[in-house]
Design an enzyme around this catalytic site. Structure first.
Site, PDB file in Angstrom:
ATOM      1  N   TYR A 106     -14.008  17.679 -16.759  1.00 34.39           N
ATOM      2  CA  TYR A 106     -15.013  16.333 -15.939  1.00 34.39           C
ATOM      3  C   TYR A 106     -15.764  16.640 -15.534  1.00 34.39           C
ATOM      4  CZ  TYR A 106     -14.323  11.356 -15.694  1.00 34.39           C
ATOM      5  OH  TYR A 106     -15.016  10.072 -15.875  1.00 34.39           O
TER       6      TYR A 106
ATOM      7  N   ASP B 116      -4.770  19.697 -15.013  1.00 32.88           N
ATOM      8  CA  ASP B 116      -6.218  18.530 -15.696  1.00 32.88           C
ATOM      9  C   ASP B 116      -5.217  17.970 -16.373  1.00 32.88           C
ATOM     10  OD1 ASP B 116      -6.716  16.035 -15.845  1.00 32.88           O
ATOM     11  OD2 ASP B 116      -8.751  16.249 -14.750  1.00 32.88           O
TER      12      ASP B 116
ATOM     13  N   ARG C 247       0.537  -1.314   0.259  1.00 33.07           N
ATOM     14  CA  ARG C 247      -0.140  -0.306  -0.351  1.00 33.07           C
ATOM     15  C   ARG C 247       1.284   1.139   0.089  1.00 33.07           C
ATOM     16  NH1 ARG C 247      -1.794   1.146   4.737  1.00 33.07           N
ATOM     17  NH2 ARG C 247      -2.936  -0.334   5.536  1.00 33.07           N
TER      18      ARG C 247
ATOM     19  N   LYS D  44      -6.362   7.600 -20.003  1.00 36.02           N
ATOM     20  CA  LYS D  44      -6.253   7.355 -21.637  1.00 36.02           C
ATOM     21  C   LYS D  44      -4.863   7.826 -22.041  1.00 36.02           C
ATOM     22  CE  LYS D  44     -10.257   8.696 -19.055  1.00 36.02           C
ATOM     23  NZ  LYS D  44     -10.896   9.812 -18.457  1.00 36.02           N
TER      24      LYS D  44
HETATM   25  C1  LIG Z   1     -11.423  10.413 -17.312  1.00 37.01           C
HETATM   26  C2  LIG Z   1     -11.101  11.768 -16.597  1.00 37.01           C
HETATM   27  C3  LIG Z   1     -10.714  11.529 -15.115  1.00 37.01           C
HETATM   28  C4  LIG Z   1     -11.233  10.500 -14.817  1.00 37.01           C
HETATM   29  O1  LIG Z   1     -10.126   9.592 -14.561  1.00 37.01           O
HETATM   30  P1  LIG Z   1     -10.245   8.115 -14.045  1.00 37.01           P
HETATM   31  O2  LIG Z   1      -8.804   7.206 -14.542  1.00 37.01           O
HETATM   32  O3  LIG Z   1     -11.782   7.702 -14.980  1.00 37.01           O
HETATM   33  O4  LIG Z   1     -10.957   7.710 -12.787  1.00 37.01           O
HETATM   34  C5  LIG Z   1     -11.124  12.768 -15.185  1.00 37.01           C
HETATM   35  N1  LIG Z   1      -9.356  13.700 -15.714  1.00 37.01           N
HETATM   36  C6  LIG Z   1     -10.532  13.767 -16.717  1.00 37.01           C
HETATM   37  C7  LIG Z   1     -10.010  15.165 -18.275  1.00 37.01           C
HETATM   38  C8  LIG Z   1     -10.648  12.667 -17.490  1.00 37.01           C
HETATM   39  O5  LIG Z   1     -10.633  12.627 -18.720  1.00 37.01           O
END
Ligand SMILES: *Cc1c(COP(=O)(O)O)cnc(C)c1O
Length: 379
Positions: free
Chosen positions: A98, A170, A46, A195
């Site tokens: 998001y 982000d 962890r 992604k």
């Molecule tokens: C998908 C996404 C998230 C969330 O991420 P997860 O891996 O699905 O929890 C946050 N910010 C953006 C811009 C995203 O495309």
């Protein structure tokens, strides 16, 4: 070292016990200790795990950050970053982030006393006007999802420094290949590595990269105390992905540009949002701040009925949430990723009922175009 070289090598050394070139998946929860308080740097998974460490070093290097932390998902990473603050603190957030970021802010963290203001961060004045004595953080997404607006990261970083606020970006849509916020003065970069960084739609993960020692310490503690960490196997899958990030991004960007230009010429398409188009309101800023314009496009086909028909008719493009994989994915933000945003907020932010979002994959662009063309004909 240049970007593509770091993508392949950073954080990875041949396994000392066998010489294995690829970092093994260390499927272990615990580590033998030589004596009390004597170990090889690992005690319990962890807290840390060698496969996760390799990925953390790899992505941190790509973001030009001192350190990185891998989380179980993008949302786990974003949650940990918001929880750096205390009840009563105020956070300014881009208004078309998001959908999950909006959801965790409004439906989870507000219940624990954090306060959020959602503003159009494409104008620094809106950020300045929203700041109060309680403001402790500015959280922006650029390009935004799904309307592809661009926020000027240098001015956000400058304002945050003046007011001693933490600035967070982000960077999921851009990836460090296109945009390196820390070099522009931003404190913290977060990612959904689910992604582009992983790039193969086969795992979920989140990431935080930063040079701020206090933030690193607090987040390491959060990983140990809360446990929202990435598993060794997911870290290994993601390491496979980051190795090809540069070559994949080149293709995503090249094909997206061709598709965005083609979409802008179609009579049935009302509007195309792509920062690479000269008519995009922040095209000049995108050009300055990013290396290329990315693989995400959104476009408006007028009505919900048109969007439904179009999405039902595509064959090669898969109707699915998520983005950034090698395959082309297409989605309907209003009913999918942004379903938890109230309708009036959503429309105000340009997420109309006719808006379709496409994550351009690395298939032959001619095949993608042909698919879009036959689907457009159906409406
Ligand atoms: C998908 C996404 C998230 C969330 O991420 P997860 O891996 O699905 O929890 C946050 N910010 C953006 C811009 C995203 O495309």
């Amino acid at each position: 070292m240049k970007f593509s070289t770091k993508a392949v090598h950073a954080g990875q050394v041949p396994d000392p016990s066998t010489g294995a070139v690829m970092t093994p998946v260390f499927l272990t929860s615990t580590y033998v200790q030589e004596g009390l308080g004597k170990n090889k740097g690992y005690e319990y998974s962890r807290v840390s795990n060698p496969t996760r460490t390799a990925l953390e070093k790899n992505i941190a290097a790509l973001e030009n950050a001192k350190e990185g932390l891998a989380f179980a998902s993008g949302m786990a990473a974003i949650d940990a970053v918001f929880r750096l603050l205390n009840p009563g603190d105020h956070i300014i957030v881009s208004n078309d982030v998001y959908g999950g970021t909006y959801r965790i802010a409004k439906m989870v963290l507000e219940n624990y006393g954090l306060q959020f203001s959602f503003v159009d961060t494409t104008s620094i004045d809106n950020i300045i006007n929203a700041a109060t004595l309680k403001t402790k953080m500015i959280f922006v997404e650029t390009p935004t999802n799904p309307t592809m607006t661009i926020t000027d990261l240098k001015s956000v970083a400058k304002f945050a420094k003046e007011r001693k606020l933490l600035s967070v970006v982000d960077n999921t849509f851009a990836t460090p290949y296109l945009q390196q916020p820390i070099d522009l003065g931003i404190d913290i970069v977060v990612h959904s590595v689910t992604k582009y960084l992983n790039g193969h739609s086969d795992m979920l993960g989140g990431f935080v990269a930063t040079n701020n020692n206090e933030v690193i310490q607090k987040l390491r503690f959060s990983q140990k105390a809360v446990g929202g960490i990435m598993s060794p196997f997911d870290a290994w899958l993601c390491l496979r992905g980051t190795k090809t990030l540069a070559v994949r991004m080149k293709q995503h960007c090249e094909s997206a540009m061709i598709i965005a230009e083609w979409l802008s010429r179609q009579r049935k398409v009302k509007k195309v949002n792509y920062p690479g188009l000269k008519k995009h309101p922040q095209h000049a800023l995108a050009k300055k701040q990013m290396k290329h314009f990315g693989g995400m496009i959104s476009f408006d086909v007028g009505t919900l009925a048109n969007a439904k028909k179009f999405l039902k008719s595509v064959k090669l493009c898969s109707l699915a949430e998520s983005l950034g994989g090698v395959e082309t994915l297409i989605s309907h933000p209003a009913s999918m990723t942004h379903a938890s945003v109230p309708k009036n907020e959503r429309i105000k932010n340009g997420v109309t009922d006719g808006l379709v979002r496409i994550s351009v994959g690395i298939e032959d662009v001619e095949d993608i175009l042909q698919d879009l063309q036959q689907a457009l004909k159906k409406i």
